[in-house]
Design an enzyme around this catalytic site. Structure first.
Site, PDB file in Angstrom:
ATOM      1  CE1 TYR A   1       0.304  -6.267  -2.132  1.00 55.92           C
ATOM      2  CE2 TYR A   1       1.562  -4.616  -0.944  1.00 55.92           C
ATOM      3  CZ  TYR A   1       1.082  -5.904  -1.057  1.00 55.92           C
ATOM      4  OH  TYR A   1       1.376  -6.828  -0.096  1.00 55.92           O
TER       5      TYR A   1
ATOM      6  CE  LYS B   1       5.208  -7.371  -0.558  1.00 55.86           C
ATOM      7  NZ  LYS B   1       4.824  -6.379   0.449  1.00 55.86           N
TER       8      LYS B   1
END
Length: 547
Positions: free
Chosen positions: A93, A167
């Site tokens: 991420y 996510k």
């Protein structure tokens, strides 16, 4: 799903075990001859992956290798990332995901089991969603983006799908949401990115973004279809343009179980950081003067969450609470006579008549005028917190809270090392990107990171286990308090927020607090004998099970 051959098992990332298929499974599922003869444990497989990653220098290349693993063997992917969460979370991420978004259309190899929605063909919306549901109807969490406001890099259209995938990966790593119960969605509503519009390799519609009215009409259709097909799912909105993000949240937050992490999650995470700094500075929230440098989606979200916390603590009405906040945008302090203000900015705008004789066009001028106790950066303006500004803060506040939250690191308003040096170790610092410990005058300062990964996975899990009707401000506040309760600020130089290696433990604590709050507010839809056991039962572990 009917599986007919060994290849069907090997090509399904949720079922594939690769070289870890047992002897019995190889016989039963006709895998003999399709794999090397040696049977490995998941630990042995993980070690091979870790060694492969060590041989790669670029974070983007490491991200790509892990993405390939994600598409081949989901259990091994999560085992590897969970085992090495401190090292690999920045790869799957932020900050590496930004590079992955930029390069998505040139590096594309697979759709990562995401759902691609074309806003220019609304007549195909229901069929598109139902096509996905045929293979996987039991979805608990849906992360949706339209790629207009990706991190600090702007409009990347359909490339934003990487954000939704990443996510959800964090949801699973942190809170154990089962990977077969999550769905990444990208809405292709066009793009205004000229580079993409002129690139023959771009995989989205080469059209300008929809007008506001057409966009709202489509989103309304989209929410209805998603609610029909996946009635139990939570809708998580991510990286939308600031006007659309605020409007979507306003339109649906009281109708379905939904939230926006950029607005609410970021704000709640900053509340956790603020509570931690207050524990050290002993300046209560009702005595704070807070400058928020950056009045976009994140800045408004931060102001909303902090003002909400202040109102809960003191009983102040909003009109009184908002006077503690000073939002700055490109033109300076947000004033009520400015044109083009968003609805969020209008809420916090100061009366221009009160500032007619005071310069507020620059951050330095505003710091000189109000003597802030807390300075929060979410502007993406590199180096905005200059030495002269920081030193002015220390002149009037013994332990100023300074939070340069813009990420990735290259966009941060200041570095932790500079802030500690400029304030002689007095600043209470939380950063938006990971920061190495700073040693100054024989004291080592651990730097807490306001990483939303500490908050939103537990928030989602708490809402999920209670089947909460909505996600409320009270639930967000419970998440903030749960995070700040995880750390002790008694030791000089201690981090003000939990370290990322505590991700599972922190998410568990957040989920329990959020679930209890949902029950307290009577918006839960299932009765739980034990909230703690219900949370722990939902936390999937990356281990191989019988196929």
């Amino acid at each position: 799903m009917t599986l007919k051959s060994g290849f069907d098992y090997m090509n399904n990332p949720l079922l594939n075990k690769g070289t870890a298929f047992t002897k019995e499974e190889r016989e039963r599922y006709k895998l003999d001859g399709l794999l090397p003869p040696i049977i490995e444990t998941i630990e042995q497989q993980a070690l091979r992956t870790e060694n492969q990653l060590k041989n790669l220098e670029s974070p983007l290349h490491k991200h790509q290798l892990l993405t390939n693993l994600y598409n081949e063997n989901r259990t091994l992917y999560y085992y590897v990332v969970t085992k090495n969460v401190s090292e690999y979370l920045p790869i799957i991420y932020t900050p590496t995901i930004g590079d992955a978004v930029i390069n998505y259309h040139t590096d594309y190899t697979a759709p990562d089991e995401a759902l691609f929605i074309d806003a220019f063909t609304p007549e195909k919306l229901r069929a598109s969603v139902e096509n996905y549901a045929q293979n996987n109807p039991n979805i608990d969490m849906i992360v949706i983006t339209d790629g207009e406001g990706v991190l600090g890099i702007g409009d990347w259209g359909v490339n934003g799908v990487k954000i939704a995938v990443g996510k959800l990966a964090v949801y699973t790593v942190a809170a154990g949401l089962s990977p077969d119960r999550v769905l990444p969605v990208v809405i292709d509503a066009g793009t205004n990115n000229k580079t993409l519009l002129e690139d023959s390799r771009y995989l989205g519609n080469k059209r300008p973004r929809l007008s506001e009215s057409d966009y709202d009409t489509f989103i309304n259709q989209f929410v209805k279809v998603m609610s029909d097909v996946f009635p139990s799912a939570i809708l998580h909105w991510e990286d939308f343009g600031r006007r659309n993000a605020s409007r979507i949240l306003h339109n649906y937050r009281d109708k379905i179980c939904t939230f926006n992490d950029d607005i609410q999650g970021t704000g709640a995470m900053v509340v956790a950081a603020a509570l931690a700094t207050i524990n050290v500075s002993n300046i209560p929230l009702n005595k704070q003067k807070i400058i928020i440098f950056g009045a976009g989606t994140a800045g408004i979200g931060i102001a909303d969450q902090l003002s909400g916390q202040l109102m809960r603590e003191t009983g102040l009405p909003f009109e009184s609470a908002k006077k503690h906040f000073y939002l700055m945008d490109r033109s300076g302090l947000v004033l009520d006579n400015m044109t083009g203000l968003t609805d969020g900015q209008k809420k916090y705008a100061h009366l221009a008549s009160d500032w007619s004789s005071v310069p507020t066009d620059t951050l330095e001028h505003l710091v000189e005028a109000i003597h802030p106790t807390m300075l929060i950066g979410c502007s993406g303006v590199t180096g905005a917190f200059k030495e002269s500004i920081v030193k002015k803060m220390v002149e009037h506040t013994e332990r100023p809270a300074i939070l340069p939250l813009s990420n990735p690191t290259k966009l941060a308003e200041a570095t932790a090392a500079d802030l500690i040096k400029w304030t002689d170790g007095k600043a209470l610092i939380v950063t938006g990107s990971p920061s190495q410990p700073v040693t100054y005058q024989n004291i080592t300062y651990e730097i807490g990171q306001a990483n939303n990964a500490l908050l939103y996975p537990g928030l989602g899990l708490g809402a999920l286990v209670t089947r909460s009707k909505f996600i409320t401000d009270g639930m967000l506040a419970a998440a903030s308090s749960a995070i700040s309760d995880q750390i002790s600020t008694n030791e000089l130089g201690a981090a003000l927020l939990p370290h990322v290696h505590t991700l599972r433990e922190t998410s568990r604590a957040v989920a329990i607090a959020v679930a209890n709050q949902a029950i307290k507010e009577n918006i839960h839809q299932v009765e739980l004998a034990s909230v703690t056991k219900a949370v722990e039962r939902e936390m999937w572990q990356p281990t191989y099970k019988g196929v």
